[in-house]
Design a protein around this motif. Structure first.
Motif, PDB file in Angstrom:
ATOM      1  N   HIS A  96       0.864  -1.173   0.000  1.00  0.00           N
ATOM      2  CA  HIS A  96       0.000   0.000   0.000  1.00  0.00           C
ATOM      3  C   HIS A  96       0.901   1.223   0.000  1.00  0.00           C
ATOM      4  O   HIS A  96       1.926   1.243   0.684  1.00  0.00           O
ATOM      5  N   ARG A  97       0.534   2.248  -0.728  1.00  0.00           N
ATOM      6  CA  ARG A  97       1.430   3.394  -0.908  1.00  0.00           C
ATOM      7  C   ARG A  97       1.677   4.164   0.378  1.00  0.00           C
ATOM      8  O   ARG A  97       2.631   4.935   0.478  1.00  0.00           O
ATOM      9  N   HIS A  98       0.822   3.960   1.399  1.00  0.00           N
ATOM     10  CA  HIS A  98       1.019   4.672   2.655  1.00  0.00           C
ATOM     11  C   HIS A  98       1.479   3.764   3.792  1.00  0.00           C
ATOM     12  O   HIS A  98       1.412   4.142   4.963  1.00  0.00           O
ATOM     13  N   ILE A  99       1.954   2.561   3.440  1.00  0.00           N
ATOM     14  CA  ILE A  99       2.454   1.602   4.420  1.00  0.00           C
ATOM     15  C   ILE A  99       3.857   1.172   4.010  1.00  0.00           C
ATOM     16  O   ILE A  99       4.095   0.845   2.843  1.00  0.00           O
ATOM     17  N   ILE A 100       4.788   1.140   4.965  1.00  0.00           N
ATOM     18  CA  ILE A 100       6.137   0.673   4.660  1.00  0.00           C
ATOM     19  C   ILE A 100       6.070  -0.768   4.156  1.00  0.00           C
ATOM     20  O   ILE A 100       5.232  -1.556   4.599  1.00  0.00           O
ATOM     21  N   ASN A 101       6.942  -1.111   3.218  1.00  0.00           N
ATOM     22  CA  ASN A 101       6.903  -2.441   2.599  1.00  0.00           C
ATOM     23  C   ASN A 101       8.051  -3.304   3.117  1.00  0.00           C
ATOM     24  O   ASN A 101       9.205  -2.875   3.134  1.00  0.00           O
ATOM     25  N   MET A 102       7.731  -4.509   3.555  1.00  0.00           N
ATOM     26  CA  MET A 102       8.757  -5.434   4.012  1.00  0.00           C
ATOM     27  C   MET A 102       9.328  -6.205   2.827  1.00  0.00           C
ATOM     28  O   MET A 102       8.597  -6.852   2.087  1.00  0.00           O
ATOM     29  N   GLN A 103      10.639  -6.152   2.657  1.00  0.00           N
ATOM     30  CA  GLN A 103      11.291  -6.832   1.550  1.00  0.00           C
ATOM     31  C   GLN A 103      11.874  -8.189   1.938  1.00  0.00           C
ATOM     32  O   GLN A 103      11.819  -9.134   1.154  1.00  0.00           O
ATOM     33  N   TRP A 104      12.432  -8.280   3.148  1.00  0.00           N
ATOM     34  CA  TRP A 104      13.150  -9.505   3.538  1.00  0.00           C
ATOM     35  C   TRP A 104      13.349  -9.476   5.040  1.00  0.00           C
ATOM     36  O   TRP A 104      13.446  -8.402   5.642  1.00  0.00           O
ATOM     37  N   SER A 105      13.399 -10.627   5.670  1.00  0.00           N
ATOM     38  CA  SER A 105      13.653 -10.690   7.111  1.00  0.00           C
ATOM     39  C   SER A 105      14.581 -11.864   7.409  1.00  0.00           C
ATOM     40  O   SER A 105      14.709 -12.795   6.613  1.00  0.00           O
ATOM     41  N   TYR A 148      -0.402  19.743   3.186  1.00  0.00           N
ATOM     42  CA  TYR A 148      -1.846  19.744   2.921  1.00  0.00           C
ATOM     43  C   TYR A 148      -2.294  18.352   2.457  1.00  0.00           C
ATOM     44  O   TYR A 148      -3.363  17.868   2.841  1.00  0.00           O
ATOM     45  N   ARG A 149      -1.484  17.718   1.615  1.00  0.00           N
ATOM     46  CA  ARG A 149      -1.831  16.367   1.141  1.00  0.00           C
ATOM     47  C   ARG A 149      -1.711  15.336   2.248  1.00  0.00           C
ATOM     48  O   ARG A 149      -2.338  14.270   2.185  1.00  0.00           O
ATOM     49  N   ALA A 150      -0.909  15.633   3.264  1.00  0.00           N
ATOM     50  CA  ALA A 150      -0.676  14.666   4.342  1.00  0.00           C
ATOM     51  C   ALA A 150      -1.961  14.258   5.037  1.00  0.00           C
ATOM     52  O   ALA A 150      -2.117  13.100   5.448  1.00  0.00           O
ATOM     53  N   TYR A 151      -2.905  15.196   5.173  1.00  0.00           N
ATOM     54  CA  TYR A 151      -4.162  14.867   5.858  1.00  0.00           C
ATOM     55  C   TYR A 151      -4.879  13.714   5.154  1.00  0.00           C
ATOM     56  O   TYR A 151      -5.301  12.739   5.798  1.00  0.00           O
ATOM     57  N   GLY A 152      -5.008  13.812   3.842  1.00  0.00           N
ATOM     58  CA  GLY A 152      -5.670  12.746   3.091  1.00  0.00           C
ATOM     59  C   GLY A 152      -4.852  11.471   3.066  1.00  0.00           C
ATOM     60  O   GLY A 152      -5.394  10.364   3.207  1.00  0.00           O
ATOM     61  N   CYS A 153      -3.528  11.617   2.893  1.00  0.00           N
ATOM     62  CA  CYS A 153      -2.640  10.445   2.862  1.00  0.00           C
ATOM     63  C   CYS A 153      -2.761   9.626   4.146  1.00  0.00           C
ATOM     64  O   CYS A 153      -2.941   8.400   4.120  1.00  0.00           O
ATOM     65  N   LEU A 154      -2.660  10.321   5.274  1.00  0.00           N
ATOM     66  CA  LEU A 154      -2.653   9.628   6.559  1.00  0.00           C
ATOM     67  C   LEU A 154      -4.022   9.064   6.920  1.00  0.00           C
ATOM     68  O   LEU A 154      -4.124   7.965   7.481  1.00  0.00           O
ATOM     69  N   ALA A 155      -5.079   9.785   6.587  1.00  0.00           N
ATOM     70  CA  ALA A 155      -6.427   9.258   6.835  1.00  0.00           C
ATOM     71  C   ALA A 155      -6.669   8.016   5.986  1.00  0.00           C
ATOM     72  O   ALA A 155      -7.217   7.007   6.459  1.00  0.00           O
ATOM     73  N   PHE A 230      -7.454   9.102  17.586  1.00  0.00           N
ATOM     74  CA  PHE A 230      -7.060  10.206  18.477  1.00  0.00           C
ATOM     75  C   PHE A 230      -5.596  10.566  18.230  1.00  0.00           C
ATOM     76  O   PHE A 230      -5.253  11.753  18.094  1.00  0.00           O
ATOM     77  N   SER A 231      -4.724   9.560  18.175  1.00  0.00           N
ATOM     78  CA  SER A 231      -3.297   9.815  17.960  1.00  0.00           C
ATOM     79  C   SER A 231      -3.062  10.513  16.631  1.00  0.00           C
ATOM     80  O   SER A 231      -2.230  11.432  16.529  1.00  0.00           O
ATOM     81  N   LEU A 232      -3.787  10.079  15.600  1.00  0.00           N
ATOM     82  CA  LEU A 232      -3.646  10.730  14.295  1.00  0.00           C
ATOM     83  C   LEU A 232      -4.121  12.178  14.369  1.00  0.00           C
ATOM     84  O   LEU A 232      -3.519  13.070  13.752  1.00  0.00           O
ATOM     85  N   GLY A 233      -5.171  12.439  15.139  1.00  0.00           N
ATOM     86  CA  GLY A 233      -5.622  13.810  15.324  1.00  0.00           C
ATOM     87  C   GLY A 233      -4.541  14.689  15.944  1.00  0.00           C
ATOM     88  O   GLY A 233      -4.387  15.864  15.574  1.00  0.00           O
ATOM     89  N   CYS A 234      -3.775  14.127  16.854  1.00  0.00           N
ATOM     90  CA  CYS A 234      -2.659  14.873  17.461  1.00  0.00           C
ATOM     91  C   CYS A 234      -1.606  15.205  16.406  1.00  0.00           C
ATOM     92  O   CYS A 234      -1.043  16.306  16.396  1.00  0.00           O
ATOM     93  N   VAL A 235      -1.338  14.245  15.526  1.00  0.00           N
ATOM     94  CA  VAL A 235      -0.396  14.489  14.431  1.00  0.00           C
ATOM     95  C   VAL A 235      -0.923  15.599  13.531  1.00  0.00           C
ATOM     96  O   VAL A 235      -0.173  16.494  13.109  1.00  0.00           O
ATOM     97  N   PHE A 236      -2.221  15.560  13.243  1.00  0.00           N
ATOM     98  CA  PHE A 236      -2.830  16.600  12.403  1.00  0.00           C
ATOM     99  C   PHE A 236      -2.643  17.990  13.031  1.00  0.00           C
ATOM    100  O   PHE A 236      -2.385  18.972  12.333  1.00  0.00           O
TER     101      PHE A 236
END
Length: 285
Positions: A96-105, A148-155, A230-236
C-alpha cells in the motif's frame, strides 16, 4: 520461525551467495554472511536501530531495521515478539502506498532484522516539521503542498490499516515517513492484529507514547481503533501548527494531548499570534 518460508536464490557466478528475495525469511547461523552492507544510521529506538543497507548483489537500497535481542547481557524476550509481530503485520497489510513495505527478514545468531522500503528521502515527519519550524519562516510552497496532502494520505492509510482489523497503537510523527511527498506509516512492532480476536483491549497498556496516546490509554480503560484516530488527530494538530503559525502553542506545550483536551478547543489558549503581525496571506505576498 514456523510458518514462514525460507527462500534463497543463488547469484549467477556465485552459487552459494545468499539473495534477498521479496517477502522471504531466512534463519541463518552466526557464521553466515548477510547479503547486504550497512551504511549510515537513519534512526534509533529503544529496541532497534535503522540503517541504510545496500544489496551486495544488485545494489538495491533498503532501510535495515535491526532489533536488539539483549539489554546489556540480559536477553530481552520482548524484542523477539516485536520482531515477529512486525513481520506478521506487514505481511497481512501487503503493498500500500502509505504503508512501509517489508522486503526480507532474517534471524542471524542473536540478531533479528528486517529490510524495508522505501528509504524515505525526507526522513520522518517529526524531522520534516522540525526543519520547517527551525527556519522560523512559513513552509515553502512545495512543503505546504506536501503537508496539505498529508491529511488525506494519513487518513487513507489508517483507514486501510483498520480495514484489515489492525491497530497501529503508536501513531506519532516519528513513526510516519515522508517520501517523494507521500506519507508512509512505519514501525508496527506493537501493532495488534484483531483478525482472530477483538481489537478492543483491556488491562495494562504498554509501549505507547504518552504525548500522542488517547485518554483511555492513559487511564488504562478499554481501547480500540478509535485510539489510533485520536493519535492521528494529534499528528494533524502538529501539521496545522506548521501551516498556521497562529497555533504554535500546540507544539511548544509539551504536555500529553490527552491531558489538555479543553485547551485544544480554546483558540485563545492555542494562539501565540501577535495581532500586530501580518496575516499568513499578507506574509506570502
Amino acid at each position: 520461525m514456523s510458518g514462514r518460508s525460507s527462500t534463497t536464490t543463488p547469484a549467477a557466478g556465485a552459487p552459494n551467495q545468499l539473495r534477498i528475495v521479496e517477502g522471504a525469511h531466512e534463519d541463518l547461523d552466526s557464521g553466515s554472511e548477510l547479503p547486504f552492507r550497512c551504511g549510515k544510521i537513519l534512526g534509533l529506538g529503544a529496541s532497534a536501530v535503522v540503517q541504510m543497507a545496500e544489496d551486495t548483489f544488485d545494489g538495491r537500497v533498503f532501510a535495515h531495521k535491526m532489533f536488539r535481542s539483549t539489554v546489556g547481557r540480559v536477553q530481552n524476550p520482548w524484542t523477539r515478539r516485536a520482531f515477529l509481530n512486525e513481520i506478521d503485520i506487514l505481511k497481512r497489510l501487503g503493498t500500500h502506498r502509505h504503508i512501509i513495505n517489508m522486503q526480507w527478514s532474517y534471524v542471524h545468531g542473536n540478531e533479528f532484522g528486517i529490510l524495508l522500503s522505501p528509504v524515505a528521502d525526507e526522513g520522518d515527519l517529526n524531522s520534516f516539521l522540525s526543519a520547517i519550524r527551525n527556519t522560523r519562516t512559513l513552509p515553502t510552497p512545495e512543503q505546504q503542498s506536501i503537508l496539505y496532502r498529508a491529511y488525506g494520505c494519513l487518513a487513507n492509510g489508517l483507514a486501510y490499516i483498520h480495514s484489515h482489523a489492525i491497530r497501529h497503537k503508536d501513531i506519532k510523527p516519528q513513526n510516519i515517513l515522508v517520501h517523494r511527498g507521500c506519507m508512509i506509516y512505519t514501525d508496527f512492532g506493537i501493532a495488534l492484529d484483531g483478525t482472530h480476536q477483538s481489537t478492543t483491549t483491556t488491562g495494562l497498556a504498554e509501549g505507547f507514547t504518552r504525548r500522542y496516546c488517547a485518554p483511555e490509554i492513559v487511564e488504562q480503560q478499554p481501547r480500540n481503533s478509535s485510539s489510533d484516530v485520536f493519535s492521528l488527530g494529534c499528528v494533524f494538530l502538529e501539521i496545522l501548527a506548521v501551516l498556521v503559525p497562529h497555533f504554535t502553542a500546540i507544539v511548544s506545550d509539551h504536555r500529553p494531548y490527552a491531558e489538555r483536551l479543553p485547551d485544544l478547543f480554546d483558540p485563545d489558549k492555542l494562539s501565540c499570534h501577535n495581532q500586530d503581525e501580518p496575516s499568513i496571506d499578507e506574509q506570502q505576498v
